[in-house]
Design a protein around this motif. Sequence first.
Motif, PDB file in Angstrom:
ATOM      1  N   ASP A 246      -2.763  -9.142   5.073  1.00  0.00           N
ATOM      2  CA  ASP A 246      -1.800  -9.567   6.217  1.00  0.00           C
ATOM      3  C   ASP A 246      -1.212 -10.864   5.776  1.00  0.00           C
ATOM      4  O   ASP A 246      -1.120 -11.941   6.295  1.00  0.00           O
ATOM      5  N   LEU A 247      -0.320 -10.751   4.552  1.00  0.00           N
ATOM      6  CA  LEU A 247       0.351 -11.842   4.158  1.00  0.00           C
ATOM      7  C   LEU A 247       1.760 -12.002   4.886  1.00  0.00           C
ATOM      8  O   LEU A 247       2.034 -10.897   5.344  1.00  0.00           O
ATOM      9  N   LYS A 248       2.227 -13.363   4.860  1.00  0.00           N
ATOM     10  CA  LYS A 248       3.650 -13.615   5.565  1.00  0.00           C
ATOM     11  C   LYS A 248       4.852 -14.018   4.648  1.00  0.00           C
ATOM     12  O   LYS A 248       4.246 -14.251   3.567  1.00  0.00           O
ATOM     13  N   ILE A 249       5.820 -14.154   5.080  1.00  0.00           N
ATOM     14  CA  ILE A 249       6.833 -14.699   4.051  1.00  0.00           C
ATOM     15  C   ILE A 249       6.415 -16.042   3.761  1.00  0.00           C
ATOM     16  O   ILE A 249       5.828 -16.906   4.654  1.00  0.00           O
ATOM     17  N   GLY A 250       6.463 -16.376   2.621  1.00  0.00           N
ATOM     18  CA  GLY A 250       6.183 -17.786   1.824  1.00  0.00           C
ATOM     19  C   GLY A 250       4.549 -17.627   1.529  1.00  0.00           C
ATOM     20  O   GLY A 250       4.021 -18.653   0.667  1.00  0.00           O
TER      21      GLY A 250
ATOM     22  N   TYR B 207       8.975  -4.766   8.432  1.00  0.00           N
ATOM     23  CA  TYR B 207       8.979  -4.000   7.171  1.00  0.00           C
ATOM     24  C   TYR B 207       7.824  -4.635   6.386  1.00  0.00           C
ATOM     25  O   TYR B 207       7.188  -5.619   6.794  1.00  0.00           O
ATOM     26  N   TYR B 208       7.373  -3.868   5.458  1.00  0.00           N
ATOM     27  CA  TYR B 208       5.973  -4.191   4.684  1.00  0.00           C
ATOM     28  C   TYR B 208       6.460  -4.232   3.000  1.00  0.00           C
ATOM     29  O   TYR B 208       6.914  -3.142   2.468  1.00  0.00           O
ATOM     30  N   LEU B 209       6.150  -5.330   2.418  1.00  0.00           N
ATOM     31  CA  LEU B 209       6.286  -5.255   0.943  1.00  0.00           C
ATOM     32  C   LEU B 209       4.739  -4.877   0.614  1.00  0.00           C
ATOM     33  O   LEU B 209       3.823  -5.681   0.740  1.00  0.00           O
ATOM     34  N   ALA B 210       4.891  -3.919  -0.414  1.00  0.00           N
ATOM     35  CA  ALA B 210       3.198  -3.330  -0.541  1.00  0.00           C
ATOM     36  C   ALA B 210       3.424  -2.627  -2.001  1.00  0.00           C
ATOM     37  O   ALA B 210       4.512  -2.547  -2.558  1.00  0.00           O
TER      38      ALA B 210
ATOM     39  N   ALA C  14      -4.509   4.851  -4.551  1.00  0.00           N
ATOM     40  CA  ALA C  14      -5.520   5.925  -4.496  1.00  0.00           C
ATOM     41  C   ALA C  14      -6.012   6.209  -5.925  1.00  0.00           C
ATOM     42  O   ALA C  14      -7.222   6.630  -6.157  1.00  0.00           O
ATOM     43  N   ALA C  15      -5.252   5.756  -6.903  1.00  0.00           N
ATOM     44  CA  ALA C  15      -5.692   6.043  -8.100  1.00  0.00           C
ATOM     45  C   ALA C  15      -6.527   4.802  -8.520  1.00  0.00           C
ATOM     46  O   ALA C  15      -7.191   4.896  -9.602  1.00  0.00           O
ATOM     47  N   GLY C  16      -6.682   3.808  -7.767  1.00  0.00           N
ATOM     48  CA  GLY C  16      -7.545   2.605  -8.228  1.00  0.00           C
ATOM     49  C   GLY C  16      -6.933   1.843  -9.383  1.00  0.00           C
ATOM     50  O   GLY C  16      -7.577   1.037 -10.049  1.00  0.00           O
ATOM     51  N   THR C  17      -5.723   1.971  -9.608  1.00  0.00           N
ATOM     52  CA  THR C  17      -5.012   0.852 -10.810  1.00  0.00           C
ATOM     53  C   THR C  17      -4.533  -0.360 -10.172  1.00  0.00           C
ATOM     54  O   THR C  17      -4.149  -1.333 -11.257  1.00  0.00           O
ATOM     55  N   THR C  18      -4.763  -0.709  -8.966  1.00  0.00           N
ATOM     56  CA  THR C  18      -4.413  -2.124  -8.473  1.00  0.00           C
ATOM     57  C   THR C  18      -5.011  -2.242  -7.000  1.00  0.00           C
ATOM     58  O   THR C  18      -5.384  -1.256  -6.466  1.00  0.00           O
ATOM     59  N   ASN C  19      -5.343  -3.487  -6.918  1.00  0.00           N
ATOM     60  CA  ASN C  19      -5.793  -3.727  -5.388  1.00  0.00           C
ATOM     61  C   ASN C  19      -4.473  -3.700  -4.710  1.00  0.00           C
ATOM     62  O   ASN C  19      -3.337  -3.810  -5.066  1.00  0.00           O
ATOM     63  N   GLN C  20      -4.746  -3.839  -3.336  1.00  0.00           N
ATOM     64  CA  GLN C  20      -3.391  -3.721  -2.439  1.00  0.00           C
ATOM     65  C   GLN C  20      -3.214  -4.899  -1.740  1.00  0.00           C
ATOM     66  O   GLN C  20      -4.148  -5.715  -1.285  1.00  0.00           O
ATOM     67  N   VAL C  21      -1.938  -5.534  -1.722  1.00  0.00           N
ATOM     68  CA  VAL C  21      -1.569  -6.730  -1.359  1.00  0.00           C
ATOM     69  C   VAL C  21      -0.377  -6.400  -0.279  1.00  0.00           C
ATOM     70  O   VAL C  21       0.835  -5.453  -0.910  1.00  0.00           O
ATOM     71  N   ILE C  22      -0.177  -6.828   0.740  1.00  0.00           N
ATOM     72  CA  ILE C  22       0.604  -6.430   1.702  1.00  0.00           C
ATOM     73  C   ILE C  22       1.300  -7.784   2.581  1.00  0.00           C
ATOM     74  O   ILE C  22       0.666  -8.370   2.912  1.00  0.00           O
ATOM     75  N   TRP C  23       2.548  -7.721   2.664  1.00  0.00           N
ATOM     76  CA  TRP C  23       3.302  -8.735   3.357  1.00  0.00           C
ATOM     77  C   TRP C  23       4.038  -8.026   4.502  1.00  0.00           C
ATOM     78  O   TRP C  23       4.523  -6.889   4.425  1.00  0.00           O
TER      79      TRP C  23
END
Length: 226
Positions: free
Chosen positions: A87-91, A199-202, A209-218
């Motif tokens: 749940d990240l925002k601009i900034g 829009y979403y930056l993700a 799905a491969a588990g190579t990164t955690n998910q970060v969404i703006w």
Amino acid sequence: MKKILTLLTILIATTLFLSACGDEKEPTADTTPTESQDNTGEDSATEEPVEDTEKGTDSTQEDDSNTGEDSATSKNDLNINTKDQLDLKIGDTGKFDTTIGQFEITLDNAKLITDGLDGEVSQLDDLILLDITIKNTSGKTMLLEEILQSTVVKDDLESTGTSNGAEYFDSVEELKGEIADGEEISGQFITDVYESEEYYLAQESGAIAAGTTNQVIWTIPVSEIQ
């Protein structure tokens, strides 16, 4: 007359002797098969169930061991321990934990371009230009291209998204080359987007799905875009 009596006596004695011999042989013939059948029945009744029980135990143990070996790969198996940030925002700054290293990305600003840039127009509806800052926290030197390789912009979280196309624009400050541990570098990310309310930056769905990164969404509402 004496001869006749003698012959009769001999015949009677012979008949009695043969009858006696016949009576003694019949019980032997009847009892021998019966005893053999009883012994055969007892052996099969006691041995076969034991063998079946032992086989059943062995197969159960083999199944249990196989189940333990076929465990699925999880994020912890790949040392991905940082929590998702959805749940990240601009900034805001997102912290990434990936198989190539750890880093932070701050989304500084966003701009929607509707009439093309540097003579290039969107292959979809518009272009979105993001100002971002990357900080390397991995303890080693990394490549900026690798850091951004699975980063996309989406107009729908269920969609595939579009990746960075900064290399195709002369006026865009492309993020490329090495970044040392602890270093911060600012640059721009640009890509094609469909017209949308937000829009979403993700990260790409495949990387998650491969588990190579955690998910970060703006989340980037159009109302907050310049």
